[in-house]
Design a protein around this motif. Structure first.
Motif, PDB file in Angstrom:
ATOM      1  N   ILE A 269       0.853  -1.035  -0.075  1.00 25.15           N
ATOM      2  CA  ILE A 269       0.065   0.097  -0.161  1.00 25.15           C
ATOM      3  C   ILE A 269       0.971   1.319  -0.057  1.00 25.15           C
ATOM      4  N   GLU A 270       1.863   1.340   0.639  1.00 20.58           N
ATOM      5  CA  GLU A 270       2.831   2.269   0.912  1.00 20.58           C
ATOM      6  C   GLU A 270       3.485   2.514  -0.315  1.00 20.58           C
ATOM      7  N   LYS A 271       3.998   1.403  -1.167  1.00 25.08           N
ATOM      8  CA  LYS A 271       4.524   1.613  -2.380  1.00 25.08           C
ATOM      9  C   LYS A 271       3.528   2.098  -3.338  1.00 25.08           C
ATOM     10  N   ALA A 272       2.421   1.628  -3.256  1.00 26.90           N
ATOM     11  CA  ALA A 272       1.404   2.096  -4.437  1.00 26.90           C
ATOM     12  C   ALA A 272       1.256   3.668  -4.451  1.00 26.90           C
ATOM     13  N   ARG A 273       1.343   4.215  -3.118  1.00 29.02           N
ATOM     14  CA  ARG A 273       1.141   5.673  -3.095  1.00 29.02           C
ATOM     15  C   ARG A 273       2.190   6.240  -3.867  1.00 29.02           C
ATOM     16  N   THR A 274       3.422   5.886  -4.057  1.00 25.81           N
ATOM     17  CA  THR A 274       4.371   6.565  -4.672  1.00 25.81           C
ATOM     18  C   THR A 274       4.497   6.115  -6.070  1.00 25.81           C
ATOM     19  N   ASP A 275       4.324   4.953  -6.283  1.00 26.83           N
ATOM     20  CA  ASP A 275       4.372   4.277  -7.685  1.00 26.83           C
ATOM     21  C   ASP A 275       3.209   3.507  -7.991  1.00 26.83           C
ATOM     22  N   PRO A 276       1.901   3.906  -8.579  1.00 22.43           N
ATOM     23  CA  PRO A 276       0.622   3.038  -8.622  1.00 22.43           C
ATOM     24  C   PRO A 276       1.125   2.153  -9.774  1.00 22.43           C
ATOM     25  N   LEU A 277       2.116   2.261 -10.405  1.00 20.01           N
ATOM     26  CA  LEU A 277       2.420   1.072 -11.470  1.00 20.01           C
ATOM     27  C   LEU A 277       2.579  -0.235 -10.811  1.00 20.01           C
ATOM     28  N   ILE A 278       2.690  -0.284  -9.732  1.00 22.84           N
ATOM     29  CA  ILE A 278       2.849  -1.724  -8.994  1.00 22.84           C
ATOM     30  C   ILE A 278       1.417  -2.295  -9.131  1.00 22.84           C
ATOM     31  N   ILE A 279       0.350  -1.614  -8.873  1.00 20.41           N
ATOM     32  CA  ILE A 279      -0.770  -2.273  -8.942  1.00 20.41           C
ATOM     33  C   ILE A 279      -1.351  -2.852 -10.416  1.00 20.41           C
ATOM     34  N   PHE A 280      -1.028  -2.303 -11.263  1.00 17.23           N
ATOM     35  CA  PHE A 280      -1.469  -2.641 -12.621  1.00 17.23           C
ATOM     36  C   PHE A 280      -0.420  -3.836 -13.120  1.00 17.23           C
ATOM     37  N   LEU A 281       0.842  -3.761 -12.331  1.00 17.76           N
ATOM     38  CA  LEU A 281       1.736  -4.961 -12.711  1.00 17.76           C
ATOM     39  C   LEU A 281       1.191  -6.068 -11.776  1.00 17.76           C
ATOM     40  N   LEU A 282       0.749  -6.038 -10.746  1.00 14.81           N
ATOM     41  CA  LEU A 282       0.322  -7.286 -10.148  1.00 14.81           C
ATOM     42  C   LEU A 282      -0.940  -7.515 -10.715  1.00 14.81           C
ATOM     43  N   ALA A 283      -1.898  -6.871 -10.910  1.00 11.55           N
ATOM     44  CA  ALA A 283      -3.155  -7.311 -11.462  1.00 11.55           C
ATOM     45  C   ALA A 283      -3.115  -7.698 -12.787  1.00 11.55           C
ATOM     46  N   GLY A 284      -2.269  -7.073 -13.745  1.00  9.43           N
ATOM     47  CA  GLY A 284      -1.827  -7.887 -15.008  1.00  9.43           C
ATOM     48  C   GLY A 284      -1.066  -9.149 -14.920  1.00  9.43           C
ATOM     49  N   ASN A 285      -0.192  -9.134 -14.021  1.00  6.58           N
ATOM     50  CA  ASN A 285       0.382 -10.503 -13.957  1.00  6.58           C
ATOM     51  C   ASN A 285      -0.293 -11.548 -13.519  1.00  6.58           C
ATOM     52  N   ALA A 286      -1.394 -11.380 -12.418  1.00  2.00           N
ATOM     53  CA  ALA A 286      -2.343 -12.126 -11.882  1.00  2.00           C
ATOM     54  C   ALA A 286      -3.293 -12.621 -13.258  1.00  2.00           C
ATOM     55  N   THR A 287      -3.575 -11.795 -13.838  1.00  5.57           N
ATOM     56  CA  THR A 287      -4.784 -12.078 -14.915  1.00  5.57           C
ATOM     57  C   THR A 287      -3.963 -13.075 -15.914  1.00  5.57           C
ATOM     58  N   VAL A 288      -2.710 -13.004 -16.356  1.00  4.22           N
ATOM     59  CA  VAL A 288      -1.946 -13.359 -17.189  1.00  4.22           C
ATOM     60  C   VAL A 288      -1.725 -14.915 -16.731  1.00  4.22           C
ATOM     61  N   ALA A 289      -1.701 -15.138 -15.585  1.00  3.25           N
ATOM     62  CA  ALA A 289      -1.446 -16.258 -14.851  1.00  3.25           C
ATOM     63  C   ALA A 289      -2.650 -17.212 -14.953  1.00  3.25           C
ATOM     64  N   TYR A 290      -3.898 -16.643 -14.813  1.00  2.00           N
ATOM     65  CA  TYR A 290      -5.036 -17.228 -15.152  1.00  2.00           C
ATOM     66  C   TYR A 290      -5.271 -17.673 -16.666  1.00  2.00           C
ATOM     67  N   LEU A 291      -4.931 -16.768 -17.643  1.00  2.00           N
ATOM     68  CA  LEU A 291      -4.944 -16.941 -18.956  1.00  2.00           C
ATOM     69  C   LEU A 291      -4.003 -18.262 -19.520  1.00  2.00           C
ATOM     70  N   VAL A 292      -2.892 -18.622 -18.466  1.00  2.00           N
ATOM     71  CA  VAL A 292      -2.215 -19.645 -18.757  1.00  2.00           C
ATOM     72  C   VAL A 292      -3.005 -21.088 -18.921  1.00  2.00           C
ATOM     73  N   ASN A 293      -3.749 -21.030 -17.579  1.00  5.40           N
ATOM     74  CA  ASN A 293      -4.841 -22.085 -17.631  1.00  5.40           C
ATOM     75  C   ASN A 293      -5.919 -22.353 -18.628  1.00  5.40           C
ATOM     76  N   LEU A 294      -6.378 -21.209 -18.793  1.00  5.65           N
ATOM     77  CA  LEU A 294      -7.739 -21.091 -19.820  1.00  5.65           C
ATOM     78  C   LEU A 294      -7.193 -21.623 -21.016  1.00  5.65           C
ATOM     79  N   THR A 295      -6.050 -20.986 -21.446  1.00  2.24           N
ATOM     80  CA  THR A 295      -5.668 -21.253 -23.071  1.00  2.24           C
ATOM     81  C   THR A 295      -5.087 -22.755 -22.979  1.00  2.24           C
ATOM     82  N   ASN A 296      -4.558 -23.375 -21.846  1.00  6.68           N
ATOM     83  CA  ASN A 296      -4.093 -24.776 -21.584  1.00  6.68           C
ATOM     84  C   ASN A 296      -5.676 -25.510 -22.171  1.00  6.68           C
ATOM     85  N   PHE A 297      -6.561 -25.248 -21.565  1.00  5.57           N
ATOM     86  CA  PHE A 297      -7.935 -25.719 -21.827  1.00  5.57           C
ATOM     87  C   PHE A 297      -8.403 -25.600 -23.428  1.00  5.57           C
ATOM     88  N   LEU A 298      -8.214 -24.456 -23.705  1.00  6.75           N
ATOM     89  CA  LEU A 298      -8.620 -24.374 -25.029  1.00  6.75           C
ATOM     90  C   LEU A 298      -7.826 -24.932 -26.219  1.00  6.75           C
TER      91      LEU A 298
END
Length: 362
Positions: A269-298
């Motif tokens: 939280i303290e880091k996000a106040r000075t560098d909001p990029l960390i939130i987008f990096l974590l959210a994007g990273n977590a989304t791509v992690a799910y896409l790995v499993n979804l594309t395996n199925f597809l």
């Protein structure tokens, strides 16, 4: 033990040649889809090939491209976050992956109806899935931690030895033996990684050991899964298995991240106040992690499990090459040769297994 209180941001600096780290893909090893799971919960067949104006060949090519993009993308994002950006909390990062998989799986199954919802039928089945989740956590956390110490290329070389550990655990746990041809095919798998390790400029003993542990964990989970989910009534579709395993894994990881990584949430939280990029990096990273499993199925749905296996062999080489181009970690001719020998051994192993199965069916 993972550092808990220091956060040295290095995302504006150039990648160094003397240190790197890798990450494994957070992919769930999954059983084959039961025949009754090929339609939606409404009883109408679900087809991702709609609309009909899309050529099946183009659709398949797009799915395979998405598979490559998500698998390589999660490797590179994890590498960047845990080493170059300075986010030194691999357990917390893994937990965000699990939470993301739980949320997206729920939406895909319960809202989109991509596959029918299956339910856990007994306490016994619940405990089986929980044990798989624990093994899965061990494998992924070890792999994510290793990315702070060894490069992606070396990680992929180590990960390619999964068939060796699968054969070992299969023999130790089930006493299952393979043909002589299959065991001989494992020799280049092992010798290649030995060659690559001896010539790896960025070799780090701890990173190497925990990456080996991660690879062994994936193999162990695959073997155990084949043993404990054998009953037709207990078999789950891949997406349903992920739906139940992901939140279990997150609950397992929560006390470990709090104990080992300290006040990571407060630091975030303290880091996000000075560098909001960390939130987008974590959210994007977590989304791509799910896409790995979804594309395996597809990929499996639109091609076959064998195609997915072949793509996996090619992905290791592509990911290694892309990571070298982006992060510019040093490589040697002997290291490349060792990686090549390992990949060749994996291909030989796959072919030997196919021939062995055909002979057993006769």
């Amino acid at each position: 033990m993972v550092e808990a209180q220091s956060w040295t941001t290095r995302r504006m600096s150039n990648p160094r040649f003397d240190a790197a780290a890798t990450t494994p893909q957070t992919v769930v090893d999954i059983p084959e889809t039961p025949p009754h799971s090929s339609s939606s919960s409404t009883g109408k067949p679900f087809s991702l090939s709609s609309p009909t104006t899309v050529s099946p060949a183009i659709l398949t090519a797009a799915i395979i491209a998405a598979w490559f993009g998500s698998n390589i993308g999660v490797l590179l994002l994890n590498k960047y976050l845990l080493f170059y950006y300075g986010f030194r909390y691999p357990i917390f990062l893994t937990m965000t992956h699990m939470l993301s998989c739980a949320a997206y799986s729920s939406a895909v199954i319960n809202i989109a109806g991509v596959v029918p919802r299956q339910h856990i039928l007994s306490r016994r089945q619940f405990m089986k899935i929980l044990s798989l989740s624990a093994i899965f956590c061990l494998s992924v956390v070890c792999g994510n931690t290793s990315l702070r110490y060894i490069p992606v290329s070396f990680n992929q070389a180590i990960g390619a030895t999964t068939p060796f550990f699968t054969a070992v655990f299969s023999f130790l746990i089930t006493c299952k033996t393979e043909s002589t041809e299959v065991y001989l095919a494992l020799l280049p798998v092992v010798s290649g990684i030995v060659l690559a390790s001896n010539s790896e400029p960025s070799f780090h003993l701890f990173g190497f050991l925990i990456c080996v542990a991660s690879t062994a964990g994936r193999a162990l989970k695959s073997v155990v899964q084949g043993i404990i989910l054998t009953s037709e009534s207990e078999k789950l579709h891949s997406m349903n298995l992920l739906l139940y395993m992901a939140p279990m894994a997150a609950c397992i990881l929560l006390p470990f991240t709090l104990y080992i990584e300290g006040n990571v949430l407060r630091i975030l939280i303290e880091k996000a106040r000075t560098d909001p990029l960390i939130i987008f990096l974590l959210a994007g990273n977590a989304t791509v992690a799910y896409l790995v499993n979804l594309t395996n199925f597809l990929v499996t749905k639109h091609t076959s499990a064998l195609t997915l296996q072949v793509l996996g062999n090619g992905k290791a080489a592509v990911a290694a090459g892309v990571s070298v181009l982006i992060f510019r970690n040093p490589v040697t001719v002997m290291g490349i040769a060792g990686f090549g020998v390992t990949i060749m051994g994996v291909v030989l192993y796959s072919e030997a297994r196919k021939r062995s199965k055909l002979l057993n069916q006769k």
